[in-house]
Each structure stands twice: as C-alpha cells, then as structure tokens.
Design a protein around this motif. Sequence first.
Motif, PDB file in Angstrom:
ATOM      1  N   GLY A  21       0.839  -1.179  -0.008  1.00 42.49           N
ATOM      2  CA  GLY A  21      -0.005   0.041   0.182  1.00 42.49           C
ATOM      3  C   GLY A  21       0.822   1.223   0.041  1.00 42.49           C
ATOM      4  O   GLY A  21       2.181   1.292   0.199  1.00 42.49           O
ATOM      5  N   LEU A  81      -4.237   8.811  -4.158  1.00 38.86           N
ATOM      6  CA  LEU A  81      -3.391   7.683  -4.545  1.00 38.86           C
ATOM      7  C   LEU A  81      -3.070   8.054  -5.927  1.00 38.86           C
ATOM      8  O   LEU A  81      -1.784   7.580  -6.402  1.00 38.86           O
ATOM      9  CB  LEU A  81      -4.407   6.378  -4.421  1.00 38.86           C
ATOM     10  CG  LEU A  81      -4.597   5.877  -3.170  1.00 38.86           C
ATOM     11  CD1 LEU A  81      -5.847   4.848  -3.014  1.00 38.86           C
ATOM     12  CD2 LEU A  81      -3.299   5.221  -2.495  1.00 38.86           C
ATOM     13  N   ASN A 122      -5.376   8.370   3.304  1.00 40.03           N
ATOM     14  CA  ASN A 122      -5.662   7.064   2.809  1.00 40.03           C
ATOM     15  C   ASN A 122      -6.987   6.589   3.196  1.00 40.03           C
ATOM     16  O   ASN A 122      -6.924   6.231   4.483  1.00 40.03           O
ATOM     17  CB  ASN A 122      -4.562   6.176   3.155  1.00 40.03           C
ATOM     18  CG  ASN A 122      -4.749   4.760   2.664  1.00 40.03           C
ATOM     19  OD1 ASN A 122      -5.783   4.319   1.999  1.00 40.03           O
ATOM     20  ND2 ASN A 122      -3.549   3.924   2.949  1.00 40.03           N
ATOM     21  N   HIS A 124      -8.536   3.605   3.403  1.00 39.73           N
ATOM     22  CA  HIS A 124      -8.396   2.307   4.000  1.00 39.73           C
ATOM     23  C   HIS A 124      -7.984   2.465   5.416  1.00 39.73           C
ATOM     24  O   HIS A 124      -8.260   1.596   6.169  1.00 39.73           O
ATOM     25  CB  HIS A 124      -7.345   1.508   3.100  1.00 39.73           C
ATOM     26  CG  HIS A 124      -7.972   0.893   2.129  1.00 39.73           C
ATOM     27  ND1 HIS A 124      -8.989  -0.115   2.132  1.00 39.73           N
ATOM     28  CD2 HIS A 124      -7.953   1.133   0.689  1.00 39.73           C
ATOM     29  CE1 HIS A 124      -9.126  -0.599   0.742  1.00 39.73           C
ATOM     30  NE2 HIS A 124      -8.593   0.183  -0.127  1.00 39.73           N
ATOM     31  N   THR A 190       0.902  -0.182  -8.423  1.00 38.84           N
ATOM     32  CA  THR A 190       0.065  -0.583  -7.444  1.00 38.84           C
ATOM     33  C   THR A 190      -0.960   0.587  -6.788  1.00 38.84           C
ATOM     34  O   THR A 190      -2.151   0.092  -6.510  1.00 38.84           O
ATOM     35  CB  THR A 190       1.124  -0.980  -6.186  1.00 38.84           C
ATOM     36  OG1 THR A 190       1.941  -2.117  -6.584  1.00 38.84           O
ATOM     37  CG2 THR A 190       0.354  -1.463  -4.941  1.00 38.84           C
ATOM     38  N   ILE A 194      -5.087   0.470  -6.427  1.00 38.78           N
ATOM     39  CA  ILE A 194      -5.841   0.639  -5.591  1.00 38.78           C
ATOM     40  C   ILE A 194      -6.653   1.641  -5.690  1.00 38.78           C
ATOM     41  O   ILE A 194      -7.749   1.469  -5.059  1.00 38.78           O
ATOM     42  CB  ILE A 194      -5.084   0.695  -4.375  1.00 38.78           C
ATOM     43  CG1 ILE A 194      -4.003  -0.315  -3.962  1.00 38.78           C
ATOM     44  CG2 ILE A 194      -5.466   1.298  -2.847  1.00 38.78           C
ATOM     45  CD1 ILE A 194      -2.974   0.022  -2.956  1.00 38.78           C
ATOM     46  N   ARG A 197      -9.702   0.356  -7.498  1.00 40.75           N
ATOM     47  CA  ARG A 197     -10.621  -0.678  -6.605  1.00 40.75           C
ATOM     48  C   ARG A 197     -11.356   0.239  -5.862  1.00 40.75           C
ATOM     49  O   ARG A 197     -12.862  -0.004  -5.530  1.00 40.75           O
ATOM     50  CB  ARG A 197      -9.706  -1.337  -5.833  1.00 40.75           C
ATOM     51  CG  ARG A 197      -9.169  -2.659  -6.642  1.00 40.75           C
ATOM     52  CD  ARG A 197      -8.283  -3.568  -5.708  1.00 40.75           C
ATOM     53  NE  ARG A 197      -9.270  -4.304  -4.536  1.00 40.75           N
ATOM     54  CZ  ARG A 197      -8.787  -4.723  -3.671  1.00 40.75           C
ATOM     55  NH1 ARG A 197      -7.457  -5.183  -3.543  1.00 40.75           N
ATOM     56  NH2 ARG A 197      -9.585  -5.600  -2.932  1.00 40.75           N
ATOM     57  N   ILE A 198     -11.063   1.391  -5.109  1.00 41.47           N
ATOM     58  CA  ILE A 198     -11.514   2.117  -4.359  1.00 41.47           C
ATOM     59  C   ILE A 198     -12.679   3.044  -5.036  1.00 41.47           C
ATOM     60  O   ILE A 198     -13.799   3.079  -4.641  1.00 41.47           O
ATOM     61  CB  ILE A 198     -10.791   3.289  -3.625  1.00 41.47           C
ATOM     62  CG1 ILE A 198      -9.856   2.450  -2.630  1.00 41.47           C
ATOM     63  CG2 ILE A 198     -11.852   4.190  -2.961  1.00 41.47           C
ATOM     64  CD1 ILE A 198      -8.767   3.270  -2.030  1.00 41.47           C
TER      65      ILE A 198
END
Length: 205
Positions: A21, A81, A122, A124, A190, A194, A197-198
């Motif tokens: 991450g 991101l 972030n 997450h 990467t 991510i 996906r978010i």
Amino acid sequence: MVIIPFLIGAGSGLSLIVAIGAQNAFVLRQGIRREHVLPVVLICGLADAILELLGVAGIGLVVERAPVLLEIVRWGGVAFLLWYAWSAARRALRPAGLVAGQADAASLRQTVTACLAITLLNPHVYLDTMVLMGSLGNAQGDPDRWWFVLGGALASLCWFFLLGYGARALTRFFETPRSWRILDSVVAVTMLVIAARIAFGGIGA
C-alpha cells in the motif's frame, strides 16, 4: 486472560497492515534511502494506535454510519492515490534516476508532511483501524478491549520499525538508477490498482 485479547489485537492489526500500500511503500522507500526513518515509523505506528483507540472508544461507529463522510474520504483517497502514482511514475521516468544514498535529501519537515498525508489521506486507514479494529475490539468487552488495542498498537509499531530499518538490508540492491525505476514503477502500478478498486468498488473493495 489478558494475553488472549492482546494476541487477537496484535494478529488482527498485522493482518491489516502487512500488505502492499501507499504507507508501506513510503516507509520502505525511506528505509532504503536511510532518510528520516525514525520520525516516519513513529508517525505511522502512533497514527494507527490512536485511530484504533478512537475506534474502540466508539468513533468508528460514527464514521461507519456517516455515508457522506465516507464518500468524502473515498474520493479524497482516490485523488491522493492517483497523485502518488503519478509522482512514482515521474520518478521512474527521470533519466538520471535515483541511487540509494545519492538522491537529493528531503527536509525533515517535507518528509513528515508527506508521511502525514500518506497516512491520513488514505481511506483504508479509517476503515481498517477505526471501523474494523474498533468493531473487533469492542467485541472483546471490558476490560479486554483495551488489551486488544494495546496488542494492535504494538503490532503496528513493531511492523513499521521492522519495515523501516529492515529495508536497509536492501540498500545494496538499489545502487543503480535502474533499480529505483523498477521500484517506483511497481509502486505507481500498485497505487493505480488500489485507486481503481476504491473508485469502482468502494472503500471496502
């Protein structure tokens, strides 16, 4: 026995943070460069500990039930991101590249600011620490939930110290610009994955 909720907290915390991450990539990069490693690992570890504590104290429930707030965090995280991916891609494409120990050093202030942004922007981090860890901790009941928090907090600190200082063993592999290009390319891809996906699957994706 207090050791059981403590170990559950430590195991749960590690299962959430030991993954590729933005935060782990940043700590790894700082460790390889041997640049402001102590402040970075302390910020990451203590931030996790504080957010887990807030989650067990009940703030995670509030966050979970505030869909507007979660959406703000979600899209703010996507934007962050994408910016991080772009920064890594730009570094990978720089003709001069980066060589461990020879790159222009960032100031402590710049590093701390970047670390705080990577940690707190972030999305997450809030789902994992405040919501998920908060729910798991509260399921332990009193007073075991506080031992759960302690286990999770110490696990986070140990992981980031291990990642930050253990990365020094990789320094010899990053003595050429090509090695840094490969690392930054992997980080860029990467972060894009991510972010996608978010964006298309929600924070919990």
